[in-house]
Design a protein around this motif. Structure first.
Motif, PDB file in Angstrom:
ATOM      1  N   LEU A  48      14.349   0.459  -4.361  1.00 44.80           N
ATOM      2  CA  LEU A  48      12.943   0.729  -4.652  1.00 44.80           C
ATOM      3  C   LEU A  48      12.887   1.770  -5.753  1.00 44.80           C
ATOM      4  CD1 LEU A  48       9.854   0.789  -4.147  1.00 44.80           C
ATOM      5  CD2 LEU A  48      10.309   2.392  -2.256  1.00 44.80           C
ATOM      6  N   ILE A  92      10.520  -3.441  -5.884  1.00 43.06           N
ATOM      7  CA  ILE A  92      11.536  -3.575  -4.839  1.00 43.06           C
ATOM      8  C   ILE A  92      12.424  -4.756  -5.218  1.00 43.06           C
ATOM      9  CG2 ILE A  92      11.962  -4.164  -2.425  1.00 43.06           C
ATOM     10  CD1 ILE A  92       9.280  -2.791  -1.778  1.00 43.06           C
ATOM     11  N   TYR A 117      18.360  -3.311  -0.444  1.00 43.43           N
ATOM     12  CA  TYR A 117      17.206  -3.263  -1.341  1.00 43.43           C
ATOM     13  C   TYR A 117      17.241  -1.979  -2.163  1.00 43.43           C
ATOM     14  CZ  TYR A 117      14.976   0.119   1.783  1.00 43.43           C
ATOM     15  OH  TYR A 117      14.688   1.248   2.533  1.00 43.43           O
ATOM     16  N   ILE A 172       5.726   1.287   3.703  1.00 43.68           N
ATOM     17  CA  ILE A 172       6.291   0.086   3.096  1.00 43.68           C
ATOM     18  C   ILE A 172       7.212  -0.570   4.128  1.00 43.68           C
ATOM     19  CG2 ILE A 172       7.796  -0.846   1.295  1.00 43.68           C
ATOM     20  CD1 ILE A 172       6.996   1.509  -0.452  1.00 43.68           C
ATOM     21  N   THR A 173       7.011  -1.870   4.356  1.00 42.35           N
ATOM     22  CA  THR A 173       7.896  -2.628   5.232  1.00 42.35           C
ATOM     23  C   THR A 173       8.403  -3.847   4.486  1.00 42.35           C
ATOM     24  OG1 THR A 173       6.687  -1.938   7.210  1.00 42.35           O
ATOM     25  CG2 THR A 173       8.142  -3.837   7.431  1.00 42.35           C
ATOM     26  N   ILE A 174       9.720  -4.038   4.510  1.00 43.16           N
ATOM     27  CA  ILE A 174      10.362  -5.208   3.907  1.00 43.16           C
ATOM     28  C   ILE A 174      10.910  -6.048   5.051  1.00 43.16           C
ATOM     29  CG2 ILE A 174      12.090  -6.015   2.255  1.00 43.16           C
ATOM     30  CD1 ILE A 174      12.117  -3.013   1.245  1.00 43.16           C
ATOM     31  N   TYR A 206       2.606  -3.028   1.915  1.00 40.57           N
ATOM     32  CA  TYR A 206       2.420  -1.654   1.450  1.00 40.57           C
ATOM     33  C   TYR A 206       1.015  -1.249   1.839  1.00 40.57           C
ATOM     34  CZ  TYR A 206       1.800   2.324  -1.721  1.00 40.57           C
ATOM     35  OH  TYR A 206       1.530   3.569  -2.249  1.00 40.57           O
ATOM     36  N   THR A 249      -0.211  -7.007   1.249  1.00 45.14           N
ATOM     37  CA  THR A 249       0.868  -7.882   1.692  1.00 45.14           C
ATOM     38  C   THR A 249       1.288  -8.801   0.553  1.00 45.14           C
ATOM     39  OG1 THR A 249       0.116  -7.870   4.000  1.00 45.14           O
ATOM     40  CG2 THR A 249       1.581  -9.660   3.342  1.00 45.14           C
ATOM     41  N   TYR A 285      11.274 -13.350   1.909  1.00 43.41           N
ATOM     42  CA  TYR A 285      10.933 -11.990   2.298  1.00 43.41           C
ATOM     43  C   TYR A 285       9.431 -11.747   2.178  1.00 43.41           C
ATOM     44  CZ  TYR A 285      15.925 -11.592   1.323  1.00 43.41           C
ATOM     45  OH  TYR A 285      17.273 -11.786   1.311  1.00 43.41           O
ATOM     46  N   THR A 286       8.960 -10.820   2.972  1.00 43.73           N
ATOM     47  CA  THR A 286       7.575 -10.353   2.910  1.00 43.73           C
ATOM     48  C   THR A 286       7.585  -8.834   2.767  1.00 43.73           C
ATOM     49  OG1 THR A 286       6.818 -12.179   4.305  1.00 43.73           O
ATOM     50  CG2 THR A 286       5.346 -10.279   4.093  1.00 43.73           C
ATOM     51  N   VAL A 287       6.771  -8.337   1.849  1.00 46.22           N
ATOM     52  CA  VAL A 287       6.654  -6.891   1.641  1.00 46.22           C
ATOM     53  C   VAL A 287       5.223  -6.477   1.940  1.00 46.22           C
ATOM     54  CG1 VAL A 287       6.732  -5.023  -0.056  1.00 46.22           C
ATOM     55  CG2 VAL A 287       8.496  -6.811  -0.082  1.00 46.22           C
TER      56      VAL A 287
END
Length: 205
Positions: A104, A79, A102, A32-34, A57, A61, A53-55
């Motif tokens: 989660l 999130i 953040y 997971i990248t935030i 997983y 995307t 923001y972009t998430v």
């Protein structure tokens, strides 16, 4: 599990031994990248933030809209982003300064969660300060003109400078003198937020 013998199946005819298998859930190995985005503004005296923001997983995307702070993964976990950074002055500009916090849900079910930060940038206003041109016939007294004009991006409302105009020309002849001046920024006006260019007018007798 439990079981019920079918009709006609007599328990006395069977020695039944239930054996339970094991169900194991391992942590998700999908990363997971935030990420927060970057944005810039010219100094205007206000605080600026950019909540975009972009998430990601795994291969999934989720591109958020500006102001969106809640994202739902395909697992159903959420999130929630808070405490986004803001900038006001040129000195607030720094690489990766668009920080945030953040949360989660079920965070312990994921192996890797990474926060990535964009950059918020404030650039200086370009201001030109120009003293006046002036001309008069010789009368024995010095020619002065204390007018200073502000142009370019100008100062933000409530900010500015005071001027000490020192240019003076009394006699005819020679090159016209520059209408020189100095300036002092008013209280609360930060030099870092302005690129100031003085331009001297001419005084001609």
């Amino acid at each position: 599990f439990t079981y019920t013998l079918n009709e006609g199946t007599l328990a006395e005819n069977y020695e039944i031994n239930p054996v339970y298998g094991t169900l194991t859930v391992t942590k998700s190995t999908k990363a997971i990248t935030i990420s927060s985005d970057s944005k810039g503004w010219k100094y205007d005296g206000s605080d600026h933030s950019y909540e975009k923001y972009t998430v990601t997983y795994g291969d999934e995307t989720i591109e958020g809209t500006e102001g969106q702070v809640e994202f739902t993964l395909s697992t159903g976990d959420k999130i929630t982003i808070s405490n986004g950074a803001s900038v006001k002055n040129v000195s607030d500009t720094a690489a990766k300064n668009n920080t945030y916090d953040y949360e989660l849900t079920n965070a312990d079910q994921y192996e890797t969660v990474t926060a990535s930060y964009g950059t918020l940038t404030i650039t200086a206003r370009n201001v030109t300060l120009t003293s006046a041109d002036d001309t008069k016939e010789y009368d024995g007294s010095p020619l002065t003109n204390s007018t200073v004009t502000v142009s370019g991006d100008g100062f933000v409302s409530g900010e500015g400078a005071t001027y000490n105009v020192t240019g003076s020309q009394t006699e005819v002849g020679g090159e016209a003198k520059n209408n020189t001046f100095t300036y002092t920024l008013n209280e609360g006006t930060l030099a870092e937020n302005y690129e100031i260019n003085p331009v001297y007018g001419t005084l001609t007798v």
